[in-house]
Design an enzyme around this catalytic site. Structure first.
Site, short mmCIF file in Angstrom:
data_model
loop_
_atom_site.label_atom_id
_atom_site.label_comp_id
_atom_site.label_asym_id
_atom_site.label_seq_id
_atom_site.Cartn_x
_atom_site.Cartn_y
_atom_site.Cartn_z
CD GLU A 90 -9.63 15.84 -39.95
OE1 GLU A 90 -8.94 16.88 -39.85
OE2 GLU A 90 -9.39 14.94 -40.79
NE ARG A 232 -29.05 33.13 -59.73
CZ ARG A 232 -29.04 31.81 -59.94
NH1 ARG A 232 -28.72 31.01 -58.94
NH2 ARG A 232 -29.33 31.30 -61.12
O1 LIG Z 1 -25.38 32.59 -55.52
C1 LIG Z 1 -24.61 32.23 -54.63
C2 LIG Z 1 -23.86 33.14 -53.85
C3 LIG Z 1 -23.01 32.66 -52.89
N1 LIG Z 1 -22.92 31.32 -52.71
C4 LIG Z 1 -23.63 30.44 -53.45
O2 LIG Z 1 -23.50 29.22 -53.27
N2 LIG Z 1 -24.48 30.92 -54.39
#
Ligand SMILES: O=c1cc[nH]c(=O)[nH]1
Ligand SMILES: O=P(O)(O)O[C@H]1O[C@H](CO)[C@@H](O)[C@H]1O
Length: 277
Positions: A90, A232
């Site tokens: 869009e 992570r």
């Molecule tokens: O770990 C994360 C942090 C922000 N956004 C995500 O998709 N994953």
């Protein structure tokens, strides 16, 4: 916007208001920043010289203004591929042709800290939306000019940044290798993070692959800069780097605008460093 639409195939009003984003031709600049979160829209536009709210419909909040004299817009996409594809469809229909996702992300490589920025040169298409547009082998790559402008902006602003390959998923939890409710963690989800880390993928988020795929199909330009909210490896989480990502993206628009003018003056289709001056 009014409620009378002139087509079911491409729902819009007679004035050209688009069904989901509730904007019409002339409402947005050619350069549009795309955060996921509607709350990030005023945070981004507050960094500009001027801005006004154009529309706020569903997850799509749009502000238009000027950054260092350059016309610029920001529209939130909401979370994930489906709503991002609608935003791109869009916005492009009403005149936008250059998109920069300004997101948050989870880093999966060592040496990337909370609050750092990641500029994605490409995206792994783990989402489903892009597969409804083109076969799976088609690459989700960022635009060269937009990516170079993001790098130049990050350098000029002196922020910590990394360049990498993002993996865009349809699931924040299982799809990014996080256990679901009550420890639900099937074998196919357990290995995803480590497999991608071994392949030097830098981060997870949920929109870049859709954006890059559509942009390439339609001949538009797209790039992405994300603030690292999740680490992570160390299992830390923090909402840092949002302002820096917004500044880098806004500054990249100013740079792209200069490059676009330079290309026009010199009759070139693409900007490259030798064109400067
Ligand atoms: O770990 C994360 C942090 C922000 N956004 C995500 O998709 N994953
Ligand atoms: O902060 P935004 O831009 O929404 O981006 C990230 O945050 C959401 C998940 O928390 C997903 O949209 C992901 O891509």
């Amino acid at each position: 916007m009014g409620e009378k639409f002139i087509s079911a195939e491409r729902p819009q009003t007679e004035e050209g208001y688009q069904y989901h984003i509730a904007c019409k031709p002339g409402d947005v600049a050619r350069y549009v920043l795309l955060p996921g979160d509607p709350d990030r829209v005023p945070k981004i536009s507050s960094l500009w010289d001027e801005a006004r709210e154009i529309a706020f419909h569903r997850e799509y909040r749009t502000h238009t203004g000027k950054y260092k004299g350059v016309p610029i817009s920001v529209t939130s996409t909401g979370i994930g591929g489906p709503s991002t594809a609608i935003a791109v469809e869009e916005l492009a229909a009403i005149g936008a042709d250059t998109f920069i996702r300004v997101g948050s992300t989870g880093a999966i490589q060592p040496g990337i800290e909370i609050g750092d920025l990641i500029i994605a040169k490409a995206a792994v298409r783990l989402e489903g939306t892009s597969k409804q547009y083109v076969r799976v082998e088609y690459p989700a790559v960022a635009d060269l000019e937009v990516t170079m402008a993001l790098i130049e902006a990050a350098e000029n602003l002196g922020v910590r940044y990394h360049i990498g390959i993002t993996a865009s998923t349809d699931s924040f939890y299982l799809g990014q290798g996080r256990p679901g409710l009550n420890g639900y963690f099937p074998s196919f989800a357990r290995n995803i993070l480590d497999d991608l880390r071994q392949a030097r993928v830098t981060n997870f988020e949920m929109e870049a692959a859709t954006l890059y795929t559509l942009a390439n199909i339609y001949g538009l330009r797209a790039g992405c800069v994300c603030a690292v909210f999740a680490n992570r490896i160390t299992n830390e989480f923090g909402k840092a780097g949002e302002k820096e990502a917004a500044l880098v993206a806004s500054e990249a628009v100013k740079i792209l605008h200069e490059w676009d003018e330079e290309k026009e003056r010199k009759g070139k289709k693409i900007w490259f460093p030798g064109l400067r001056g």
